[in-house]
Motif scaffolding. Structure first.
Motif, mmCIF file in Angstrom:
data_model
loop_
_atom_site.group_PDB
_atom_site.id
_atom_site.type_symbol
_atom_site.label_atom_id
_atom_site.label_comp_id
_atom_site.label_asym_id
_atom_site.label_seq_id
_atom_site.Cartn_x
_atom_site.Cartn_y
_atom_site.Cartn_z
ATOM 1 N N ILE A 111 32.722 55.851 45.613
ATOM 2 C CA ILE A 111 33.289 57.173 45.303
ATOM 3 C C ILE A 111 32.873 58.192 46.363
ATOM 4 O O ILE A 111 33.681 59.030 46.818
ATOM 5 C CB ILE A 111 32.826 57.615 43.907
ATOM 6 N N ASN A 114 34.957 57.616 49.378
ATOM 7 C CA ASN A 114 36.323 58.140 49.187
ATOM 8 C C ASN A 114 36.343 59.659 49.256
ATOM 9 O O ASN A 114 37.317 60.263 49.742
ATOM 10 C CB ASN A 114 36.878 57.666 47.846
ATOM 11 N N ASN A 115 35.284 60.281 48.744
ATOM 12 C CA ASN A 115 35.198 61.749 48.848
ATOM 13 C C ASN A 115 35.092 62.191 50.308
ATOM 14 O O ASN A 115 35.611 63.251 50.690
ATOM 15 C CB ASN A 115 34.000 62.257 48.055
ATOM 16 N N LYS A 116 34.388 61.387 51.083
ATOM 17 C CA LYS A 116 34.285 61.710 52.510
ATOM 18 C C LYS A 116 35.679 61.651 53.152
ATOM 19 O O LYS A 116 36.047 62.519 53.973
ATOM 20 C CB LYS A 116 33.341 60.716 53.180
ATOM 21 N N SER A 118 38.499 62.126 51.565
ATOM 22 C CA SER A 118 39.260 63.282 51.060
ATOM 23 C C SER A 118 38.864 64.549 51.793
ATOM 24 O O SER A 118 39.712 65.423 52.060
ATOM 25 C CB SER A 118 39.002 63.439 49.557
ATOM 26 N N ASN A 119 37.582 64.674 52.130
ATOM 27 C CA ASN A 119 37.120 65.867 52.852
ATOM 28 C C ASN A 119 37.767 65.940 54.232
ATOM 29 O O ASN A 119 38.250 67.014 54.662
ATOM 30 C CB ASN A 119 35.599 65.823 52.949
ATOM 31 N N ASN A 542 30.799 61.800 39.446
ATOM 32 C CA ASN A 542 32.057 62.041 40.163
ATOM 33 C C ASN A 542 32.496 63.495 40.004
ATOM 34 O O ASN A 542 32.966 64.142 40.942
ATOM 35 C CB ASN A 542 33.115 61.077 39.629
ATOM 36 N N ILE A 545 30.523 65.699 42.250
ATOM 37 C CA ILE A 545 31.000 65.637 43.639
ATOM 38 C C ILE A 545 32.293 66.445 43.801
ATOM 39 O O ILE A 545 32.455 67.218 44.763
ATOM 40 C CB ILE A 545 31.215 64.169 44.035
ATOM 41 N N GLU A 546 33.212 66.302 42.849
ATOM 42 C CA GLU A 546 34.454 67.063 42.917
ATOM 43 C C GLU A 546 34.187 68.565 42.839
ATOM 44 O O GLU A 546 34.852 69.377 43.494
ATOM 45 C CB GLU A 546 35.385 66.639 41.763
ATOM 46 N N LYS A 549 33.063 69.846 46.122
ATOM 47 C CA LYS A 549 34.185 70.004 47.046
ATOM 48 C C LYS A 549 34.947 71.301 46.774
ATOM 49 O O LYS A 549 35.528 71.903 47.678
ATOM 50 C CB LYS A 549 35.129 68.806 46.894
#
Length: 707
Positions: A111, A114-116, A118-119, A542, A545-546, A549
């Motif tokens: 996750i 994947n966030n990286k 998305s960033n 999660n 983390i969201e 962001k």
């Protein structure tokens, strides 16, 4: 070796042993001020008490010792078996729990990755929508475009390279040393691509105001730069993180965020991971330690495996967890064993003491001692049996006391009858002399007859009294027989009650076993709750983390997500604690089942004791029947004596008639006197028989101790 030999061996060893108080001198003596030895009485008394206590403890014939030994062996066996099973299960589940934990951490690491992506994608979208940037592309101002993109590179340090395409032609590359080649026409707009290292790429179309595509911008991020990615994963998850490029280890970071480049030849089996074996059963030797790894493949947009991102723990952590569980199990087992032995000792004392006392008194009653008594008071089955027994003994003692008294009176009456018969014989001899000397005159004859009449009246009175006493003795004997029968019925009823108790204990034991089975269902429910808590923890992570962001707008939601994560952790800890409590309850249920099994065994022994008591009552009942038979014989003999007395009375009145009328001859008087003598002999014989019967009855009662 027999129990008696074991006991004697221990006692002999203890007698030879010198306790600390007496080691300086021999034979329990100590030196006085005059250097002479005197006996040490205190040490002798102390040694005697210790030897006496050990003697009682090693008395294997004692019911208390047998109960204590049985309960101790049973409890020890059950606790050791449970401990061994729990340690085995803990060792088996420890690796499975570790695998599940690593799997969850691997999902969380994926996750973060994947966030990286998305960033990077968000940054690329912002650049592609920038109006000034679009204008520079349309006007083909490369110098200004270079300056503009360098500003973005400085603003976003995580970007390692920016590539701009106009149509299919590359018109700008920020990092001239970059060797990444990418087709701007591919459908996948973000993911991983192989360059010198593994890169994250994001591709965005540049659209003008007329919604026409004028170019494409690609952002690249090298995930190996300064090991920032695995450092972020390890610190966020508080776990060891490893990054492989191809099948070779590139770097690792521990739970504290300390990252290390790999200088060793460490490889991983990519083929096995590609087949779905994400958890490696064999440990990997890295940086001087062995690690269990859970792996996730990193694939490019074409599906080719570029590397592996994994999380892991050392085998030492697993061993420490297993050792800690084993130590806790042993400590709990030893504590449970000590508590179980203490309660086993208490139960054995409580059960055996009244039963031993009752058995001792039953043996005394069997030997004829009816003076036994007890102060034991209880409402349980042993108390009811004890009360019934002592009430029966009191009743039997009273009956035998009455029989003894009546037999003594009967013996006295028989002696008086014998004396009266002797006097009658003497009287008849006097009458015979008077008959031979009829010349002495009728007056002397009348006086002799009057005297004989008085003696006969005494005999008749004594005979009537003896008959009454025999009737009373017969009734008392019959009452004794009925009481013995009642006692036998009471013991039979107590035996039936003991059987009912035994059946009740068996039913309770079955219910406890059913309860143990239900606890297994609780374990399954707790496992479901634990899994839900783990998933909630991941979702909360999660969400955190969201929220990060989202920036300032997501701070409030970040706090809520953090609290949800804490609640998930607390829920998981609670399920572990509940699981432990349920395990303890199940262990106590199993111990209770074992104690109930031991109680069933002792109940069966109690039934055996009551059966012996019933046999004793049968013996008493038979003895009472013998007494009744003897009394019946006495009644028959007495009836015979009374019948003979009536004959004698009839003959005597005939003699009186002869004496008063003086019309009979001397031969008739002699014949009458001879007849009377024979009758008196029969009375004497009957009296002797009655006396013998009374003596036998007295001796029979004398077998019982009633005072």
């Amino acid at each position: 070796m027999k129990p008696e030999k074991i006991r004697n061996h221990i006692m002999n060893k203890m007698r030879k042993y010198k306790f600390p108080e007496t080691r300086s001198v021999s034979n329990s003596k100590k030196q006085d001020s005059n250097n002479s030895f005197v006996p040490d009485e205190k040490n002798d008394i102390r040694r005697f008490k210790i030897l006496e206590s050990l003697g009682k403890l090693t008395d294997f014939k004692s019911l208390k010792t047998k109960l204590l030994l049985l309960n101790a062996i049973t409890i020890s066996f059950v606790i050791v078996a449970i401990m061994a099973y729990m340690v085995y299960v803990s060792k088996s589940n420890a690796k499975e729990d570790m695998e599940n934990s690593l799997k969850n951490q691997s999902i969380a690491a994926e996750i973060i990755l994947n966030n990286k992506i998305s960033n990077i994608e968000n940054i690329n979208a912002n650049i592609a929508r920038n109006s000034a940037f679009k204008m520079l592309i349309q006007m083909d101002l490369k110098q200004q475009l270079n300056q503009n993109l360098q500003e973005y590179m400085n603003k976003y340090p995580e970007i390692n390279d920016i590539i701009v395409y106009k149509g299919d032609t590359e018109i700008y590359r920020a990092n001239e040393n970059s060797d990444v080649k990418i087709d701007s026409t591919i459908k996948q707009r973000n993911g991983f691509i192989q360059g010198e290292h593994i890169n994250i790429f994001s591709m965005e179309d540049i659209v003008d105001s007329n919604s026409e595509t004028i170019g494409t911008i690609v952002l690249l991020h090298d995930i190996t730069v300064d090991n920032n990615l695995i450092r972020e994963i390890s610190t966020t998850l508080e776990a060891n993180a490893f990054l492989y490029e191809g099948n070779k280890l590139t770097a690792m970071s521990d739970a504290n965020g300390n990252a290390y480049d790999n200088n060793e030849d460490v490889t991983i089996d990519l083929e096995s991971i590609s087949k779905g074996n994400e958890f490696l059963d064999d440990t990997q030797r890295m940086f001087g330690e062995n690690y269990y790894l859970y792996c996730k493949e990193i694939k490019d947009y074409q599906g080719k495996t570029l590397g592996v991102l994994s999380v892991g723990v050392t085998d030492g952590s697993l061993n420490r967890l297993v050792n800690e569980i084993t130590f806790n199990m042993i400590a709990i087992g030893l504590l449970s064993l000590a508590i179980g032995l203490f309660f086993a000792w208490v139960i054995s004392v409580v059960i055996s003491t009244p039963i031993k006392h009752l058995v001792k008194n039953v043996e005394l009653v069997q030997k004829g001692d009816l003076t036994v008594s007890s102060d034991y008071k209880s409402n349980d089955e042993v108390g009811v049996l004890s009360n019934a027994f002592y009430e029966m003994v009191d009743t039997l003692r009273g009956i035998l006391t009455d029989i003894n008294t009546k037999s003594l009176l009967l013996a006295g009456s028989t002696e008086e009858i014998n004396n009266s018969c002797s006097i009658s014989v003497d009287t008849f001899e006097s009458i015979s002399v008077a008959a031979q000397d009829i010349a002495q005159g009728a007056n002397e004859q009348v006086e002799s007859v009057d005297e004989a009449k008085m003696q006969i009246e005494v005999i008749l009175n004594d005979m009537a009294r003896m008959a009454d006493l025999l009737v009373e003795a017969k009734e008392i004997s019959q009452n004794a027989g009925e009481s013995a029968s009642v006692g036998d019925n009471l013991v039979t009823e107590a035996l039936n009650q003991m059987d009912n108790i035994n059946n009740s204990i068996l039913n309770s034991n079955k219910c406890l076993k059913d309860l143990g089975h239900e606890s297994d269902s609780i374990f399954k429910i707790i496992k479901v709750i634990s899994d839900i808590a783990s998933q909630t923890h991941l979702l909360a992570m999660n969400a955190t983390i969201e929220a990060a962001k989202a920036g300032e707008a997501g701070k409030g939601f970040s706090v809520i997500a953090s609290e949800i994560r804490k609640l998930a952790l607390k829920s998981k800890d609670s399920t572990v604690e509940i699981n432990k409590i349920i395990s303890d309850i199940k262990a106590y249920i199993n111990k209770t089942i074992d104690i109930a099994d031991a109680t069933i065994t002792q109940s069966e022994k109690g039934i055996s004791v009551v059966s012996n008591a019933k046999n004793t009552f049968n013996t008493i009942n038979n003895n009472t029947k013998d007494i009744i038979e003897k009394v019946n014989e006495l009644v028959v003999a007495t009836e015979r004596v009374v019948s003979n007395s009536k004959l004698f009375t009839k003959s005597f009145y005939q003699t009186m008639g002869v004496a008063e009328s003086t019309s009979a001859s001397i031969e008739e008087i002699a014949a009458s006197l001879e007849t009377q003598t024979d009758t008196m002999d029969k009375i004497t014989n009957s009296s002797s028989l009655l006396a013998q019967s009374a003596k036998e009855m007295h001796e029979l009662v004398g077998k019982f101790k009633i005072n």
